[in-house]
Design a protein around this motif. Structure first.
Motif, PDB file in Angstrom:
ATOM      1  N   LEU A  61      29.310 -50.648 -11.098  1.00 57.41           N
ATOM      2  CA  LEU A  61      27.937 -51.137 -11.233  1.00 57.41           C
ATOM      3  C   LEU A  61      27.422 -51.774  -9.954  1.00 57.41           C
ATOM      4  O   LEU A  61      26.324 -51.453  -9.482  1.00 57.41           O
ATOM      5  N   VAL A  62      28.224 -52.672  -9.378  1.00 57.29           N
ATOM      6  CA  VAL A  62      27.728 -53.448  -8.237  1.00 57.29           C
ATOM      7  C   VAL A  62      27.787 -52.670  -6.924  1.00 57.29           C
ATOM      8  O   VAL A  62      27.183 -53.103  -5.930  1.00 57.29           O
ATOM      9  N   THR A  63      28.496 -51.549  -6.890  1.00 56.28           N
ATOM     10  CA  THR A  63      28.570 -50.766  -5.648  1.00 56.28           C
ATOM     11  C   THR A  63      27.529 -49.663  -5.604  1.00 56.28           C
ATOM     12  O   THR A  63      27.554 -48.834  -4.688  1.00 56.28           O
ATOM     13  N   THR A  64      26.621 -49.624  -6.563  1.00 57.06           N
ATOM     14  CA  THR A  64      25.521 -48.661  -6.548  1.00 57.06           C
ATOM     15  C   THR A  64      24.192 -49.409  -6.471  1.00 57.06           C
ATOM     16  O   THR A  64      24.118 -50.612  -6.763  1.00 57.06           O
ATOM     17  N   MET A  82      21.464 -48.751  -8.244  1.00 56.92           N
ATOM     18  CA  MET A  82      20.623 -48.651  -9.421  1.00 56.92           C
ATOM     19  C   MET A  82      20.327 -50.000 -10.064  1.00 56.92           C
ATOM     20  O   MET A  82      19.205 -50.279 -10.461  1.00 56.92           O
ATOM     21  N   TRP A  83      21.350 -50.862 -10.161  1.00 56.13           N
ATOM     22  CA  TRP A  83      21.136 -52.111 -10.899  1.00 56.13           C
ATOM     23  C   TRP A  83      20.136 -53.017 -10.201  1.00 56.13           C
ATOM     24  O   TRP A  83      19.260 -53.609 -10.838  1.00 56.13           O
ATOM     25  N   TRP A  84      20.210 -53.119  -8.868  1.00 61.39           N
ATOM     26  CA  TRP A  84      19.275 -54.023  -8.216  1.00 61.39           C
ATOM     27  C   TRP A  84      17.896 -53.410  -8.035  1.00 61.39           C
ATOM     28  O   TRP A  84      16.887 -54.123  -7.967  1.00 61.39           O
ATOM     29  N   LEU A  85      17.822 -52.069  -7.992  1.00 65.76           N
ATOM     30  CA  LEU A  85      16.498 -51.437  -7.994  1.00 65.76           C
ATOM     31  C   LEU A  85      15.784 -51.703  -9.319  1.00 65.76           C
ATOM     32  O   LEU A  85      14.593 -52.029  -9.340  1.00 65.76           O
ATOM     33  N   LEU A  86      16.513 -51.560 -10.420  1.00 60.19           N
ATOM     34  CA  LEU A  86      15.929 -51.855 -11.725  1.00 60.19           C
ATOM     35  C   LEU A  86      15.583 -53.337 -11.849  1.00 60.19           C
ATOM     36  O   LEU A  86      14.570 -53.693 -12.457  1.00 60.19           O
ATOM     37  N   ALA A  87      16.422 -54.201 -11.270  1.00 60.02           N
ATOM     38  CA  ALA A  87      16.147 -55.633 -11.321  1.00 60.02           C
ATOM     39  C   ALA A  87      14.860 -55.972 -10.570  1.00 60.02           C
ATOM     40  O   ALA A  87      14.050 -56.794 -11.030  1.00 60.02           O
ATOM     41  N   ILE A  88      14.655 -55.333  -9.420  1.00 59.12           N
ATOM     42  CA  ILE A  88      13.433 -55.566  -8.644  1.00 59.12           C
ATOM     43  C   ILE A  88      12.211 -55.073  -9.406  1.00 59.12           C
ATOM     44  O   ILE A  88      11.177 -55.760  -9.499  1.00 59.12           O
ATOM     45  N   LEU A  89      12.308 -53.861  -9.975  1.00 57.44           N
ATOM     46  CA  LEU A  89      11.192 -53.325 -10.747  1.00 57.44           C
ATOM     47  C   LEU A  89      10.881 -54.209 -11.948  1.00 57.44           C
ATOM     48  O   LEU A  89       9.707 -54.454 -12.270  1.00 57.44           O
ATOM     49  N   LEU A  90      11.920 -54.685 -12.617  1.00 61.15           N
ATOM     50  CA  LEU A  90      11.736 -55.586 -13.749  1.00 61.15           C
ATOM     51  C   LEU A  90      11.003 -56.848 -13.317  1.00 61.15           C
ATOM     52  O   LEU A  90      10.050 -57.283 -13.977  1.00 61.15           O
ATOM     53  N   ALA A  91      11.442 -57.455 -12.219  1.00 61.88           N
ATOM     54  CA  ALA A  91      10.839 -58.698 -11.755  1.00 61.88           C
ATOM     55  C   ALA A  91       9.364 -58.505 -11.398  1.00 61.88           C
ATOM     56  O   ALA A  91       8.509 -59.319 -11.769  1.00 61.88           O
ATOM     57  N   VAL A  92       9.060 -57.423 -10.692  1.00 62.82           N
ATOM     58  CA  VAL A  92       7.671 -57.157 -10.293  1.00 62.82           C
ATOM     59  C   VAL A  92       6.790 -56.904 -11.513  1.00 62.82           C
ATOM     60  O   VAL A  92       5.683 -57.447 -11.641  1.00 62.82           O
ATOM     61  N   LEU A 116      19.570 -48.885 -17.704  1.00 61.46           N
ATOM     62  CA  LEU A 116      20.791 -49.129 -16.941  1.00 61.46           C
ATOM     63  C   LEU A 116      22.023 -48.761 -17.757  1.00 61.46           C
ATOM     64  O   LEU A 116      22.965 -48.159 -17.238  1.00 61.46           O
ATOM     65  N   GLY A 117      22.013 -49.108 -19.043  1.00 67.16           N
ATOM     66  CA  GLY A 117      23.141 -48.765 -19.896  1.00 67.16           C
ATOM     67  C   GLY A 117      23.305 -47.265 -20.051  1.00 67.16           C
ATOM     68  O   GLY A 117      24.433 -46.744 -20.012  1.00 67.16           O
ATOM     69  N   ALA A 118      22.181 -46.561 -20.220  1.00 67.50           N
ATOM     70  CA  ALA A 118      22.246 -45.106 -20.354  1.00 67.50           C
ATOM     71  C   ALA A 118      22.731 -44.456 -19.060  1.00 67.50           C
ATOM     72  O   ALA A 118      23.557 -43.529 -19.075  1.00 67.50           O
ATOM     73  N   LEU A 119      22.247 -44.950 -17.921  1.00 68.22           N
ATOM     74  CA  LEU A 119      22.646 -44.383 -16.628  1.00 68.22           C
ATOM     75  C   LEU A 119      24.110 -44.648 -16.314  1.00 68.22           C
ATOM     76  O   LEU A 119      24.755 -43.854 -15.620  1.00 68.22           O
ATOM     77  N   ALA A 120      24.654 -45.758 -16.822  1.00 68.71           N
ATOM     78  CA  ALA A 120      26.069 -46.067 -16.587  1.00 68.71           C
ATOM     79  C   ALA A 120      26.975 -44.995 -17.165  1.00 68.71           C
ATOM     80  O   ALA A 120      28.081 -44.758 -16.650  1.00 68.71           O
TER      81      ALA A 120
END
Length: 275
Positions: free
Chosen positions: A14-17, A19-29, A85-89
């Protein structure tokens, strides 16, 4: 491989890709725009009687508190992010064909699936914490700017935030179930977006038109999530006439959906041969 080693491997994936922080940024915005923007709009209408009269009032029922409603945007509109994120995992493993080495390292497939389930519960909680930090921060700033009560000194507000983070965690686990059932990544993403943004809102509106269907519609996942949190703009704006579940019932419905979808997927697609 033990469960805890499998869990550590899932977190490393999870942390080496990105996707998680891109989704986190989109969520925050997204949440900042909605909670902050509507917070400023409703606050201005509340404090300006002439503007409120010209627009027909704030548009909110008199018994609805503005602060909890704005804070709940993190989950009422942001739940799609931990779900994705769960589905993409799961689907990423099928798309990039990394399941083969994963299963070679961990022959017990149910251990791997359980690790994904737990890791996405925690990842969903992290996204929930980010979403609520942004929604509370932006909405409270808007309320304070107009001299309105932020409710941050109330235990009820913090209980709502805690339940909202729990709801986001459960959505992450539901995403794992969706990914196991629909292993094609494109199809899973399309289904998630179509259901959360179009299908379920329409179903909830249609269900609210009748007392009989309303009692069924409250068990839809989005409605159960709103019930767990305890506040939702969707409920107030479009579906306020329908009786909702108790918060703990909403949580049980979400957890049940997560478990059932994951178990069904684990007994079907997860057991197939991979190449």
């Amino acid at each position: 491989m033990s469960f805890f080693r499998a869990l550590a491997a899932e977190f490393q994936k999870l942390v080496t890709t990105r996707m998680w922080w891109l989704l986190a940024i989109l969520l925050a915005v997204y949440v900042a725009f909605m909670a902050g923007g509507l917070g400023a709009l409703f606050s201005s209408l509340t404090t300006d009687p002439e503007a409120a009269a010209a627009s027909g009032g704030t548009g909110l029922p008199s018994d609805v508190e503005l602060a909890p409603l704005l804070y709940s945007f993190a989950s009422s509109i942001g739940y799609v992010f931990p779900l994705l994120l769960g589905a993409l995992a799961v689907t990423s493993e099928f798309r990039h064909k990394t399941l083969t080495p994963t299963f070679l390292a961990a022959p017990h497939r149910q251990v791997v699936l359980s690790a994904k389930f737990v890791s996405q519960l925690l990842a969903g909680a992290v996204l929930g914490a980010i979403g609520y930090a942004v929604s509370v921060g932006s909405a409270a700033a808007a309320l304070s700017a107009f001299g309105l009560d932020t409710g941050l000194d109330s235990s009820d507000t913090w209980a709502l935030i805690g339940r909202g983070i729990l709801a986001m965690a459960l959505w992450g686990a539901i995403g794992v179930g969706v990914g196991v059932l629909v292993t094609n990544q494109v199809a899973a993403v399309v289904i998630v977006i179509a259901f959360t943004q179009f299908v379920e809102p329409i179903l909830r509106f249609a269900a609210s038109l009748s007392d009989v269907t309303a009692s069924i519609g409250r068990f839809l996942p989005g409605a159960a999530s709103d019930a767990l949190v305890g506040a939702s703009f969707y409920t107030v704006a479009s579906f306020g006439g329908a009786e909702t579940l108790e918060w703990w019932q909403g949580g049980l419905v979400l957890f049940g959906i997560a478990v059932v979808t994951t178990v069904i997927g684990g007994a079907t697609t997860w057991r197939r041969d991979v190449s």
